[in-house]
Structure formats: structure tokens, C-alpha cells
Motif scaffolding. Structure first.
Motif, PDB file in Angstrom:
ATOM      1  N   PRO A 275      24.675  40.436 -27.242  1.00 50.00           N
ATOM      2  CA  PRO A 275      23.235  40.240 -27.406  1.00 50.00           C
ATOM      3  C   PRO A 275      22.753  39.037 -26.574  1.00 50.00           C
ATOM      4  O   PRO A 275      23.267  37.933 -26.738  1.00 50.00           O
ATOM      5  N   ARG A 276      21.812  39.294 -25.655  1.00 46.75           N
ATOM      6  CA  ARG A 276      21.216  38.226 -24.838  1.00 46.75           C
ATOM      7  C   ARG A 276      19.830  37.960 -25.401  1.00 46.75           C
ATOM      8  O   ARG A 276      18.884  38.719 -25.150  1.00 46.75           O
ATOM      9  N   VAL A 277      19.768  36.916 -26.192  1.00 50.90           N
ATOM     10  CA  VAL A 277      18.599  36.697 -27.051  1.00 50.90           C
ATOM     11  C   VAL A 277      17.339  36.463 -26.232  1.00 50.90           C
ATOM     12  O   VAL A 277      16.294  37.062 -26.471  1.00 50.90           O
ATOM     13  N   LYS A 278      17.438  35.601 -25.214  1.00 46.02           N
ATOM     14  CA  LYS A 278      16.245  35.268 -24.429  1.00 46.02           C
ATOM     15  C   LYS A 278      15.746  36.472 -23.634  1.00 46.02           C
ATOM     16  O   LYS A 278      14.556  36.626 -23.395  1.00 46.02           O
ATOM     17  N   GLN A 279      16.658  37.359 -23.223  1.00 46.20           N
ATOM     18  CA  GLN A 279      16.265  38.551 -22.463  1.00 46.20           C
ATOM     19  C   GLN A 279      15.884  39.710 -23.379  1.00 46.20           C
ATOM     20  O   GLN A 279      15.314  40.703 -22.916  1.00 46.20           O
ATOM     21  N   GLY A 280      16.244  39.605 -24.665  1.00 40.62           N
ATOM     22  CA  GLY A 280      15.897  40.661 -25.615  1.00 40.62           C
ATOM     23  C   GLY A 280      16.678  41.946 -25.421  1.00 40.62           C
ATOM     24  O   GLY A 280      16.188  43.031 -25.735  1.00 40.62           O
ATOM     25  N   ILE A 281      17.912  41.841 -24.909  1.00 44.83           N
ATOM     26  CA  ILE A 281      18.732  43.042 -24.717  1.00 44.83           C
ATOM     27  C   ILE A 281      20.102  42.846 -25.368  1.00 44.83           C
ATOM     28  O   ILE A 281      20.506  41.718 -25.648  1.00 44.83           O
ATOM     29  N   VAL A 282      20.778  43.962 -25.630  1.00 48.84           N
ATOM     30  CA  VAL A 282      22.149  43.921 -26.137  1.00 48.84           C
ATOM     31  C   VAL A 282      23.016  44.703 -25.142  1.00 48.84           C
ATOM     32  O   VAL A 282      22.918  45.927 -25.049  1.00 48.84           O
ATOM     33  N   VAL A 283      23.842  43.982 -24.389  1.00 48.16           N
ATOM     34  CA  VAL A 283      24.692  44.603 -23.374  1.00 48.16           C
ATOM     35  C   VAL A 283      26.022  44.994 -24.013  1.00 48.16           C
ATOM     36  O   VAL A 283      26.615  44.217 -24.759  1.00 48.16           O
ATOM     37  N   ARG A 284      26.498  46.222 -23.719  1.00 44.14           N
ATOM     38  CA  ARG A 284      27.816  46.664 -24.171  1.00 44.14           C
ATOM     39  C   ARG A 284      28.650  47.028 -22.958  1.00 44.14           C
ATOM     40  O   ARG A 284      28.135  47.632 -22.001  1.00 44.14           O
ATOM     41  N   ASN A 285      29.934  46.662 -22.998  1.00 41.28           N
ATOM     42  CA  ASN A 285      30.780  46.925 -21.841  1.00 41.28           C
ATOM     43  C   ASN A 285      32.243  46.863 -22.254  1.00 41.28           C
ATOM     44  O   ASN A 285      32.571  46.609 -23.424  1.00 41.28           O
TER      45      ASN A 285
END
Length: 359
Positions: A275-285
Motif C-alpha cells: 500500500p502506497r498511502v500518499k499515491q492512494g494505490i495498493v501494488v501487488r507483485n
């Protein structure tokens, strides 16, 4: 939809005024987390921890913020229908019309109150904590979640066989209570997917499978308030229906956090959740053989926000991980590693406070 076992469920969006049991009670080391908001025209609200299940029961903790020109928070106890002497704290940790996160931690000294991640006040015990049986909330407040962690009723210290052995009626260590552990707190689970006898609620924290529900049993002791970065072996590794519960709070001013499921011997990351809080996204990899794979970014919502509490369950299936946050299905992540049973290490790092981890 996957639902966590009884005793793991928070109460969502209870009607105020609210009165509901805490089955098995509380003990030193227990915590109660409340997430809510106050209206613009707030004058006062209260949270009571009751020594019984009726409004007239003795009150072990009365917590009462008052906006009345002399803003303060009043603490008190009530015995035999008579209030004791008030403790007044002339500071106000709540703001009108704003969201808040509140924790009541039971220590040997008293009830330690934190609001929005900051220590506010510790109210010394006047009545035995073991008598507490219910929670009451009223006044100018709305509550999104109530969550009890580490209650006494969960077979932690009281019952032979320890956590989640499922040897008590109802498949969870709260045996004699209707609906199993934490069974009547109201609220239920979004989607009403509880199945017959379990109306949803908060309880002490263990569960064997619940009859007819095909839920995994939760074994082993939970980890409370571990330091971050956190790195620990997953007892028994990963297998189908294995579920990990992680509860915590995104730090104020957070950039991001990451949760990694790894293979200790190869250092491969089978599942990386970021979760990238400032960007408002949750990256999965994943990172296999030293190389990062294709990122997944699509999401219908992002529950990881600055200063917000989260309650997450990650379930391993044959084809994928299923991730639920705050009672909502967030995403699936399909296995990229040939054998997910090799996963044996959990790592958590970044701008986050973790209150609870349970396999």
C-alpha cells in the motif's frame, strides 16, 4: 466470500445507543479499538465498560468527552447505582466533525487511553477488570468498528489445550455462549454471510472451525504489538485455507508499507503487498529469482489511509491469495511460485503500527 472465524470479527456500524456483551470479558493485555466520528454539533458522548449486561450494571470505566465551553474528558466508575469521584482531564483529543481512532488498553495500572495514535490518559483500576462483561456507547458519536483483541474468553490461559483446539461445544472455546464466541454483539458482517447461529460480534480471540461453516481453525498464540520491521517464520508454512489475520494502524504522515510472504531459503517473495498511502494505490507483485514480476494495481477501493485502522485477513487457496480488509474483499493475487507450500516467512515493514498477527 471468506469470513473470519467467530471471535475474530469486529462489529461494523453499530446503532447508537449501543449495548453489547464482551463474551469472556477482558484481562491485562486486552485492547479495545474503536473507529468512529463525531458530528459538527457534538456536545458529549460516552463509552462505558460494564460489569454486567444491563445499563444498570456497575461501570468499571466511564469515558465521557464533553464539549461544553470547558472542554474536558471525564473518567469515573459507578458501583451500586452510585457514581464515584470524577477524574477530569482538561484536554480534548477529539475534534468536532472529524474521524477518530481510539484504543483502550488494559494494563496492570489501569485503562490506558490512546486517541489517534497518541497517549491521552491512564485511568487507574477501581473495580476488577475480570468483572467486565459488556460495552455501552451513547451520545453524539457514530462508530464504524468495534474490535476487541486478546479478550479473556478465548482459551488463552483458561482452557486446557490452548488456542483453537475446538474441543468445546460450538467449535470455539467459548463453549456455553450462544452462537459461539462473541455471538451477540450485533453488527454482523457486511453481506450477512455469517450463517445461522452467529450474529457477528467481538470476542476473545480463538476459534476452532464453526459447525457447518468450513472455516479454518486458528491455532497457536497471536502476536500482540510486535515491533516493525517485523520478520518471523510462519509456523507450519502455507497450505490451502491457511489464514493470516493482521490488524494495525497506518502511521500518520505515512508514505507506505509492505507485507511480504517469502521463501526463507531462496529469499523469493511469493506475494508482495505494498500500500502506497500518499499515491492512494495498493501494488501487488512477486520477486522470483531476483527479478520483480508484473505489478497488479487495479483496485475498486483503497482502505489504507493516513492514520486509519485496518483489519486484514489473507487466505491462501490452491490458486490464489484472497485478501479482505475491514470486512470487504479487496483483491485476489494468483500464485506465481510453483509451490506456495515453500512460503515460510512473513515480513512487514514501513509506516505502520501492528497490533495483532495471528496464523
Amino acid at each position: 466470500m471468506f469470513v473470519a472465524p467467530p471471535g475474530y470479527q469486529p462489529v461494523y456500524n453499530p446503532t447508537i445507543p449501543y449495548l453489547g456483551p464482551i463474551y469472556g470479558g477482558l484481562r491485562e493485555g486486552s485492547s479495545i479499538y474503536l473507529q468512529g466520528s463525531t458530528p459538527e454539533n457534538m456536545t458529549r458522548f460516552f463509552v462505558n465498560l460494564l460489569c454486567g449486561e444491563s445499563e444498570s450494571s456497575d461501570v468499571a470505566l466511564h469515558f465521557n468527552p464533553r464539549f461544553d465551553g470547558w472542554d474536558k474528558v471525564v473518567f469515573n466508575t459507578r458501583q451500586n447505582n452510585s457514581w464515584d469521584s470524577e477524574d477530569k482531564v482538561r484536554r480534548m483529543p477529539f475534534s468536532k466533525g472529524r474521524d477518530f481512532e481510539m484504543a483502550i488498553m488494559i494494563t496492570s495500572h489501569g485503562f490506558q487511553i490512546k486517541v489517534n495514535g497518541k497517549d491521552f490518559y491512564t485511568f487507574p483500576h477501581r473495580l476488577p477488570v475480570e468483572r467486565i462483561r459488556a460495552m455501552q456507547i451513547g451520545g453524539d458519536v457514530s462508530i464504524q468498528t468495534i474490535n476487541v483483541i486478546g479478550g479473556a474468553g478465548g482459551g488463552m490461559n483458561q482452557y486446557p489445550g490452548g488456542m483453537g483446539q475446538g474441543q468445546y461445544p460450538g467449535g470455539c472455546s467459548g463453549g456455553g455462549y450462544p452462537g459461539g464466541m462473541g455471538g451477540g454483539m450485533g453488527g454482523g458482517y457486511p453481506g450477512g454471510d455469517m450463517g445461522g447461529g452467529y450474529p457477528g460480534g467481538m470476542g476473545g480471540g480463538t476459534a476452532g472451525g464453526y459447525p457447518g461453516s468450513h472455516l479454518p481453525s486458528m491455532g497457536g498464540q497471536p502476536v500482540y504489538n510486535p515491533p516493525v520491521p517485523y520478520s518471523n517464520m510462519i509456523p507450519g508454512g502455507m497450505f490451502p485455507k491457511r489464514t493470516i489475520i493482521i490488524r494495525g494502524m497506518v502511521s500518520h504522515g505515512a508514505n507506505g508499507l509492505s507485507i511480504n510472504f517469502k521463501v526463507s531459503r531462496s529469499r523469493d517473495i511469493a506475494f508482495h503487498m505494498n500500500p502506497r498511502v500518499k499515491q492512494g494505490i495498493v501494488v501487488r507483485n512477486s520477486m522470483i529469482g531476483g527479478s520483480w514480476g508484473q505489478e497488479d494495481r487495479q483496485l475498486s477501493m483503497n482502505p489504507f489511509k493516513d492514520g486509519q485502522y485496518f483489519d486484514m485477513s489473507i487466505r491462501c487457496g490452491n490458486q490464489r491469495f484472497k485478501v479482505f480488509v475491514n470486512g470487504q474483499h479487496l483483491f485476489d493475487f494468483f500464485h506465481r511460485l510453483q509451490s506456495f507450500s515453500d512460503i515460510d516467512l512473513l515480513e512487514i515493514e514501513g509506516d505502520v503500527q501492528i497490533s495483532y498477527i495471528h496464523f
